[in-house]
Design a protein around this motif. Sequence first.
Motif, PDB file in Angstrom:
ATOM      1  N   LYS A 203       0.828  -1.218   0.000  1.00 24.48           N
ATOM      2  CA  LYS A 203       0.000   0.000   0.000  1.00 24.48           C
ATOM      3  C   LYS A 203       0.861   1.266   0.000  1.00 24.48           C
ATOM      4  CE  LYS A 203      -3.920  -2.163   0.239  1.00 24.48           C
ATOM      5  NZ  LYS A 203      -4.842  -2.175  -0.893  1.00 24.48           N
ATOM      6  N   ASN A 204       2.170   1.109  -0.231  1.00 25.44           N
ATOM      7  CA  ASN A 204       3.124   2.226  -0.280  1.00 25.44           C
ATOM      8  C   ASN A 204       3.203   3.012   1.020  1.00 25.44           C
ATOM      9  OD1 ASN A 204       4.023   1.800  -2.971  1.00 25.44           O
ATOM     10  ND2 ASN A 204       2.108   2.678  -3.700  1.00 25.44           N
ATOM     11  N   LEU A 205       2.963   2.340   2.124  1.00 26.32           N
ATOM     12  CA  LEU A 205       3.116   2.970   3.431  1.00 26.32           C
ATOM     13  C   LEU A 205       4.517   2.740   3.982  1.00 26.32           C
ATOM     14  CD1 LEU A 205      -0.324   1.899   4.916  1.00 26.32           C
ATOM     15  CD2 LEU A 205       0.293   4.125   3.940  1.00 26.32           C
ATOM     16  N   ALA A 206       5.150   1.649   3.550  1.00 26.60           N
ATOM     17  CA  ALA A 206       6.525   1.319   3.937  1.00 26.60           C
ATOM     18  C   ALA A 206       7.344   1.185   2.656  1.00 26.60           C
ATOM     19  CB  ALA A 206       6.566   0.016   4.733  1.00 26.60           C
ATOM     20  N   ASP A 207       8.609   1.521   2.747  1.00 23.97           N
ATOM     21  CA  ASP A 207       9.487   1.469   1.587  1.00 23.97           C
ATOM     22  C   ASP A 207       9.828   0.019   1.242  1.00 23.97           C
ATOM     23  OD1 ASP A 207      11.229   2.824  -0.389  1.00 23.97           O
ATOM     24  OD2 ASP A 207      12.810   1.817   0.746  1.00 23.97           O
ATOM     25  N   ASP A 208       9.398  -0.396   0.066  1.00 22.28           N
ATOM     26  CA  ASP A 208       9.584  -1.778  -0.372  1.00 22.28           C
ATOM     27  C   ASP A 208      11.065  -2.131  -0.518  1.00 22.28           C
ATOM     28  OD1 ASP A 208       8.156  -4.217  -1.252  1.00 22.28           O
ATOM     29  OD2 ASP A 208       9.165  -3.838  -3.160  1.00 22.28           O
TER      30      ASP A 208
END
Length: 156
Positions: free
Chosen positions: A103-108
């Motif tokens: 969900k682009n809340l944490a850096d992949d």
Amino acid sequence: VETVTLAAGVLSAFYVGRGLRQTVIQRDQGLKDGQISVACRFIERWNNPQSMAVKQEFREIIDSGRAHAAAYVEELLDKDKAKRTTVVEILNFFEEAALSANKNLADDETLKAFFRGMLNGYYATLSPWIKTYRASQARPNMWIELERMHTRWENS
């Protein structure tokens, strides 16, 4: 006078556009910094000494699964509720991290740099059991975010 007014307008538009561009760059950097911070919190949680015993038991399960056939892991986890709980808790942790990344809340990229190697091994050992457990619980989307992240990492 018109030429001076036109030049002033063009110059003003140039500086406004430049300021907006800088604002967008700063906003994007702030978002990226926030995503990296979230990813680092998952790494901190994973490395928390208070979870050492659970991770040690989990690794023993994984190691025994690598040494035997997939059916061995399924049988072991079906028979031993404590071991099954350990595996479910670890998978839930990774599901939480995966959901945040997906969900682009944490850096992949930060998560991948730290967790990719271990997660690949864990997932390879547990994926047959995960499929069976999903079916037994009638929850086809259980750990689906983890599966999506794993697939993305495998294909990158």
